[in-house]
Design an enzyme around this catalytic site. Sequence first.
Site, PDB file in Angstrom:
ATOM      1  N   HIS A  64      12.496 -28.335 131.240  1.00  0.00           N
ATOM      2  CA  HIS A  64      12.741 -27.400 132.295  1.00  0.00           C
ATOM      3  C   HIS A  64      11.715 -26.299 131.684  1.00  0.00           C
ATOM      4  O   HIS A  64      11.526 -26.032 130.384  1.00  0.00           O
ATOM      5  CB  HIS A  64      13.909 -26.539 132.170  1.00  0.00           C
ATOM      6  CG  HIS A  64      15.088 -27.480 132.471  1.00  0.00           C
ATOM      7  ND1 HIS A  64      15.777 -28.274 131.430  1.00  0.00           N
ATOM      8  CD2 HIS A  64      15.700 -27.911 133.749  1.00  0.00           C
ATOM      9  CE1 HIS A  64      16.825 -29.263 132.008  1.00  0.00           C
ATOM     10  NE2 HIS A  64      16.847 -28.837 133.395  1.00  0.00           N
TER      11      HIS A  64
ATOM     12  N   TYR B 118      12.227 -23.024 131.554  1.00  0.00           N
ATOM     13  CA  TYR B 118      12.937 -21.767 130.873  1.00  0.00           C
ATOM     14  C   TYR B 118      12.993 -22.500 129.318  1.00  0.00           C
ATOM     15  O   TYR B 118      13.371 -21.473 128.522  1.00  0.00           O
ATOM     16  CB  TYR B 118      14.331 -21.816 131.313  1.00  0.00           C
ATOM     17  CG  TYR B 118      15.359 -22.729 131.298  1.00  0.00           C
ATOM     18  CD1 TYR B 118      15.951 -23.137 130.109  1.00  0.00           C
ATOM     19  CD2 TYR B 118      15.581 -23.233 132.707  1.00  0.00           C
ATOM     20  CE1 TYR B 118      16.840 -24.212 130.093  1.00  0.00           C
ATOM     21  CE2 TYR B 118      16.604 -24.310 132.688  1.00  0.00           C
ATOM     22  CZ  TYR B 118      17.250 -24.788 131.327  1.00  0.00           C
ATOM     23  OH  TYR B 118      18.055 -25.595 131.204  1.00  0.00           O
ATOM     24  N   GLU B 119      12.743 -23.759 128.907  1.00  0.00           N
ATOM     25  CA  GLU B 119      12.858 -24.085 127.456  1.00  0.00           C
ATOM     26  C   GLU B 119      11.440 -23.717 126.762  1.00  0.00           C
ATOM     27  O   GLU B 119      11.324 -23.837 125.628  1.00  0.00           O
ATOM     28  CB  GLU B 119      13.096 -25.519 127.613  1.00  0.00           C
ATOM     29  CG  GLU B 119      14.579 -26.186 127.790  1.00  0.00           C
ATOM     30  CD  GLU B 119      14.405 -27.768 128.107  1.00  0.00           C
ATOM     31  OE1 GLU B 119      14.556 -28.202 127.076  1.00  0.00           O
ATOM     32  OE2 GLU B 119      14.177 -28.075 128.939  1.00  0.00           O
TER      33      GLU B 119
ATOM     34  N   ASN C  75      29.169 -26.059 141.051  1.00  0.00           N
ATOM     35  CA  ASN C  75      29.937 -24.881 141.066  1.00  0.00           C
ATOM     36  C   ASN C  75      29.436 -24.023 142.627  1.00  0.00           C
ATOM     37  O   ASN C  75      28.321 -24.488 143.160  1.00  0.00           O
ATOM     38  CB  ASN C  75      29.187 -23.893 139.866  1.00  0.00           C
ATOM     39  CG  ASN C  75      27.877 -23.888 139.859  1.00  0.00           C
ATOM     40  OD1 ASN C  75      27.014 -24.706 139.500  1.00  0.00           O
ATOM     41  ND2 ASN C  75      27.461 -22.484 140.447  1.00  0.00           N
TER      42      ASN C  75
ATOM     43  N   HIS D 221      27.217 -23.194 131.601  1.00  0.00           N
ATOM     44  CA  HIS D 221      26.785 -24.523 131.398  1.00  0.00           C
ATOM     45  C   HIS D 221      27.716 -25.442 131.106  1.00  0.00           C
ATOM     46  O   HIS D 221      27.718 -26.700 131.640  1.00  0.00           O
ATOM     47  CB  HIS D 221      25.672 -24.566 130.608  1.00  0.00           C
ATOM     48  CG  HIS D 221      24.846 -25.864 130.435  1.00  0.00           C
ATOM     49  ND1 HIS D 221      24.318 -26.366 131.677  1.00  0.00           N
ATOM     50  CD2 HIS D 221      24.708 -26.905 129.316  1.00  0.00           C
ATOM     51  CE1 HIS D 221      23.486 -27.480 131.091  1.00  0.00           C
ATOM     52  NE2 HIS D 221      23.797 -27.919 129.855  1.00  0.00           N
TER      53      HIS D 221
ATOM     54  N   ALA E 235      21.782 -30.805 138.731  1.00  0.00           N
ATOM     55  CA  ALA E 235      23.162 -30.123 138.958  1.00  0.00           C
ATOM     56  C   ALA E 235      22.635 -28.858 139.491  1.00  0.00           C
ATOM     57  O   ALA E 235      21.697 -28.328 139.084  1.00  0.00           O
ATOM     58  CB  ALA E 235      23.780 -29.938 137.447  1.00  0.00           C
TER      59      ALA E 235
END
Length: 291
Positions: free
Chosen positions: A88, A90-91, A245, A259, A118
Amino acid sequence: MHSKDQICHEDYQRTASWLLSHTEHRPKVAIICGSGLGMLADALKCQDSFPYSDIPGFPQSTVQGHAGRLVFGELKGKTCVCMQGRFHMYEGHSLSKTTFPVRVFKLLGVETLVVTNAAGSLADSYQVGDIMIIKDHINVLGLAGLNPLNGPNDDKFGPRFPPMSCVYDKDLRKMAFDLCKSMGVTQFVQEGVYCMVGGPNFETVAEARLLHRLGVDAVGMSTAPEVVVASHCGMRVFGLSLITNKVVKSYDDGEPVNHEAVLEVSKLRSQTLQSLVTELVSQMDINNNTA
Ligand SMILES: O=P(O)(O)O[C@@H]1C[C@H](O)[C@@H](CO)O1
Ligand SMILES: Nc1nc2[nH]cnc2c(=O)[nH]1
């Protein structure tokens, strides 16, 4: 490698050659497992697996629920390669790094990419545990100019200006829906629009309301860049979101997401997702050339 972010054709080639010399599998299908969905790889028979840290040029997975292994094997006689863990932005990876494996798969001979993720739902009719067949996506990062195809175009992979108006293959979507019917699970299967945001924070209420008004059915932090790169190099694409969710759209109620909860819900549908992907791959019209 030229600079930190610039990846050249030889870099993809080097990784592909290493893999081809370490496995006899010659996959035509690649599967990318979303958060908590790594069990999709467990169905592969005759496995050869490689930790990402052993594969030259491969980035490393840092997110819980992403094991960081590339698994080759067979699903009902069809040779596949499966990423147990994706990358990702954001990593801290550049978008070209997050999509590096997709071009490597192309060089391995992969023709079809199956992406899973997800995601949180915006659509009012969706329930936690629903499986959404992805019909289309909104690539918020891409619209803002953050695209894995930025930079000099590599014509060996595809054109400078690729169309994106029919990315998620219609026949595979229909095949998946028919399979869901025969599996008796249509009561929790949806078809909708996935939106990728950058993360790593989940949405504010105002952001959730904005996405809802834009027609987004489910939101996540991945998938769109991989799909753009796959489509650019001519791969057929199929995608599934597991709704882990409901995105909070009210200031007065709604449970804040985390998470751990996302990973917990992933387990709920692991068997159904595994069966669906296995049957889909087994019905795909592909030539299985083994080495
Ligand atoms: O890799 P995916 O898109 O399945 O992961 C989703 C988005 C975030 O990485 C994480 C949040 O729980 O799950
Ligand atoms: N952005 C985002 N990503 C998710 N991944 C799983 N659930 C969510 C969510 O609610 N929002």
